[in-house]
Motif scaffolding. Structure first.
Motif, PDB file in Angstrom:
ATOM      1  N   THR A  91       0.791  -1.223   0.000  1.00 37.38           N
ATOM      2  CA  THR A  91       0.000   0.000   0.000  1.00 37.38           C
ATOM      3  C   THR A  91       0.830   1.284   0.000  1.00 37.38           C
ATOM      4  O   THR A  91       0.319   2.346  -0.382  1.00 37.38           O
ATOM      5  N   THR A 275      -9.602  -7.425  -2.684  1.00 40.94           N
ATOM      6  CA  THR A 275      -8.572  -6.673  -1.962  1.00 40.94           C
ATOM      7  C   THR A 275      -8.383  -5.251  -2.490  1.00 40.94           C
ATOM      8  O   THR A 275      -7.504  -4.532  -2.017  1.00 40.94           O
ATOM      9  N   ARG A 276      -9.171  -4.832  -3.469  1.00 37.14           N
ATOM     10  CA  ARG A 276      -9.033  -3.454  -3.960  1.00 37.14           C
ATOM     11  C   ARG A 276      -9.390  -2.441  -2.877  1.00 37.14           C
ATOM     12  O   ARG A 276      -8.817  -1.356  -2.816  1.00 37.14           O
ATOM     13  N   ARG A 277     -10.356  -2.776  -2.049  1.00 37.85           N
ATOM     14  CA  ARG A 277     -10.732  -1.899  -0.935  1.00 37.85           C
ATOM     15  C   ARG A 277     -10.146  -2.455   0.358  1.00 37.85           C
ATOM     16  O   ARG A 277     -10.038  -3.675   0.526  1.00 37.85           O
ATOM     17  N   ARG A 278      -9.745  -1.553   1.233  1.00 37.61           N
ATOM     18  CA  ARG A 278      -9.141  -1.941   2.511  1.00 37.61           C
ATOM     19  C   ARG A 278      -8.014  -2.948   2.261  1.00 37.61           C
ATOM     20  O   ARG A 278      -7.957  -4.015   2.854  1.00 37.61           O
ATOM     21  N   THR A 279      -7.122  -2.557   1.362  1.00 32.75           N
ATOM     22  CA  THR A 279      -6.094  -3.480   0.879  1.00 32.75           C
ATOM     23  C   THR A 279      -5.209  -4.003   1.997  1.00 32.75           C
ATOM     24  O   THR A 279      -4.886  -5.200   2.045  1.00 32.75           O
ATOM     25  N   ARG A 282      -7.088  -6.548   4.254  1.00 36.74           N
ATOM     26  CA  ARG A 282      -7.481  -7.749   3.530  1.00 36.74           C
ATOM     27  C   ARG A 282      -6.264  -8.546   3.040  1.00 36.74           C
ATOM     28  O   ARG A 282      -6.381  -9.758   2.823  1.00 36.74           O
ATOM     29  N   ARG A 447      -1.918  -0.185  -4.384  1.00 38.18           N
ATOM     30  CA  ARG A 447      -3.284   0.159  -4.038  1.00 38.18           C
ATOM     31  C   ARG A 447      -3.355   0.461  -2.564  1.00 38.18           C
ATOM     32  O   ARG A 447      -2.652  -0.126  -1.748  1.00 38.18           O
TER      33      ARG A 447
END
Length: 448
Positions: A91, A275-279, A282, A447
């Motif tokens: 990230t 996993t695109r959100r809250r990478t 997750r 991401r």
């Protein structure tokens, strides 16, 4: 008036000759030889360090705390730690720790800016049991160092030369664990999709760099005593010529392997979407799920979780040397648990996709080798070829890899190896066309 039939090949040959003898191209070849040495040294110590860390985590540390082998729960804290280490790399660091393995070995070369993240992600997580191989990080090291050298020399403005040098660096790096420059060169030829003069002009620098790298790896392996864990099968089942039964059972087995690999990749693509959100959070969850799969294998079979963890190189060598030491149930559990772990890792963690797939293919074929008329040696050969073709989409390179791994037994197995590669490639393409998630794979960028 149309040109003679031989005019076009003659012009192409003349153009190729002019390219190969031009001063700029000759300097490029010399630079590839010179770059092959430092790239090979960097890759040698990279893989050697990874191998030593892996041995410490899965052999030395369990023995130090009183276990003869890793207990069933050993992957759980190891993979949680891997997720916690990888999350900030994915990230926050440039390049997001390297390519997503579900995207294969393709994508743009990793540049110098993204190289530290790719190296750190590999060295910090692969030894902890992430079910991925070292091939993608090695290619990142090769391309990153090559591009860094070009920029330091002030030649970064020539985009075509930079692209060739980056490809040569990647080829030199991956040749060190694929049995030498031949397999790497075939992988390049088939993967590049080039033809004629363009193919030769790109192939020669890659051959020079990878051959130089192979020499350095050989010498340093003898001088330092470090083990790099290259993909190799020192012991194989007794030689046996394939017969009608091997083809009758082997081709459906190759198709089955292709379906299993395709299903795991489909899981990887869905993991990417999740996993695109809250990478960060997750990523840790996915790493923990991989650990659960590995622990489940140990609980189901009573065997060491290390067999299902890591890239699978060591387990593949054990399976090749003693295929009858594994029950069919243990092999099915290995394919199920490691396959599920691999599918999750493809879309969330960092590493290479090829080595685990090869083990899954070999294990699937070995589990089927008890069928009437299906031998262990032909099964192993076709399993390696089919899995490699399914995961890379390169049937010729996969056949060459299987031939190199099978060594002296490969000659008699070649018809089965080639046929299994083609069958697995075709089946994987058919399965992928029917999977709507195949068109929605995310690009391997960073991401948040």
């Amino acid at each position: 008036m149309t040109a003679p039939a031989n005019a076009v090949p003659a012009r192409a040959e003349q153009s190729l000759r002019q390219t190969l003898l031009s001063p700029g191209y000759l300097r490029l070849l010399l630079l590839c030889v010179l770059l092959g040495v430092p790239i090979a040294l960097a890759c040698f110590f990279f893989v050697g360090l990874q191998h030593e860390l892996q041995h410490w985590v899965w052999t030395s540390l369990p023995e130090a705390v009183g276990y003869g082998a890793p207990p069933w729960w050993w992957p759980l804290p190891a993979l949680v730690l891997a997720g916690l280490v990888l999350a900030p790399i994915v990230t926050r660091m440039p390049g997001g720790g390297g390519h997503l393995p579900v995207d294969g070995l393709g994508g743009a070369p990793v540049g110098p800016r993204a190289l530290p993240g790719a190296v750190l992600a590999a060295l910090a997580t692969l030894p902890l049991g992430v079910v991925l191989g070292p091939e993608a990080p090695l290619m990142a090291v090769g391309s990153g160092l090559a591009l860094l050298a070009v920029r330091r020399a002030g030649a970064g403005g020539d985009q075509r030369a930079s692209a060739i040098l980056a490809t040569a660096g990647s080829t030199a790096a991956i040749s060190t664990i694929l049995g030498g420059p031949v397999a790497a060169a075939v992988l390049l030829m088939e993967g590049a999709g080039l033809a004629g003069a363009r193919l030769v002009a790109l192939l020669l620098p890659c051959l020079l760099a990878s051959a130089t790298g192979a020499l350095v790896f050989t010498g340093f392996g003898q001088w330092t005593g470090l083990k790099i864990g290259a993909l190799a099968l020192p012991d194989l089942p007794p030689d046996a010529n394939p017969d009608v039964g091997d083809f009758l059972w082997g081709l459906p087995t190759a198709a089955l392997i292709a379906v299993l690999v395709a299903l795991a990749r489909a899981l990887g693509r869905r993991t990417v979407t999740w996993t695109r959100r809250r990478t960060a959070a997750r990523t840790v969850v996915c790493a923990t799920a991989v650990g659960v799969c590995l622990a489940a294998y140990a609980l189901i079979t009573g065997r060491s979780p290390a067999e299902a963890a890591l890239s699978g190189q060591a387990t593949l060598a054990q399976l090749a040397a003693h295929p009858h030491a594994w029950s069919v149930g243990a092999l099915v559990a290995l394919v199920a648990c490691k396959g599920l772990a691999w599918g999750i890792a493809l879309g969330s963690l960092r590493g290479g996709p090829i080595f685990p797939a090869v083990l899954l293919g070999a294990a699937t074929a070995t589990a089927c080798s008890g069928l009437p008329g299906f031998g262990a040696t032909p099964a192993l050969a076709l399993g390696i070829a089919a899995a490699s073709a399914a995961v890379t989409g390169l049937p010729l390179a996969s056949a060459v890899l299987a031939v190199l791994l099978m060594g002296r037994d490969a000659h008699d197995q070649m018809p089965l190896i080639v046929t299994a590669s083609v069958v697995a490639f075709v089946v994987s393409q058919v399965v992928r066309r029917t999977d709507p998630a195949a068109d929605g794979a995310a690009s391997p960028g960073a991401r948040r």
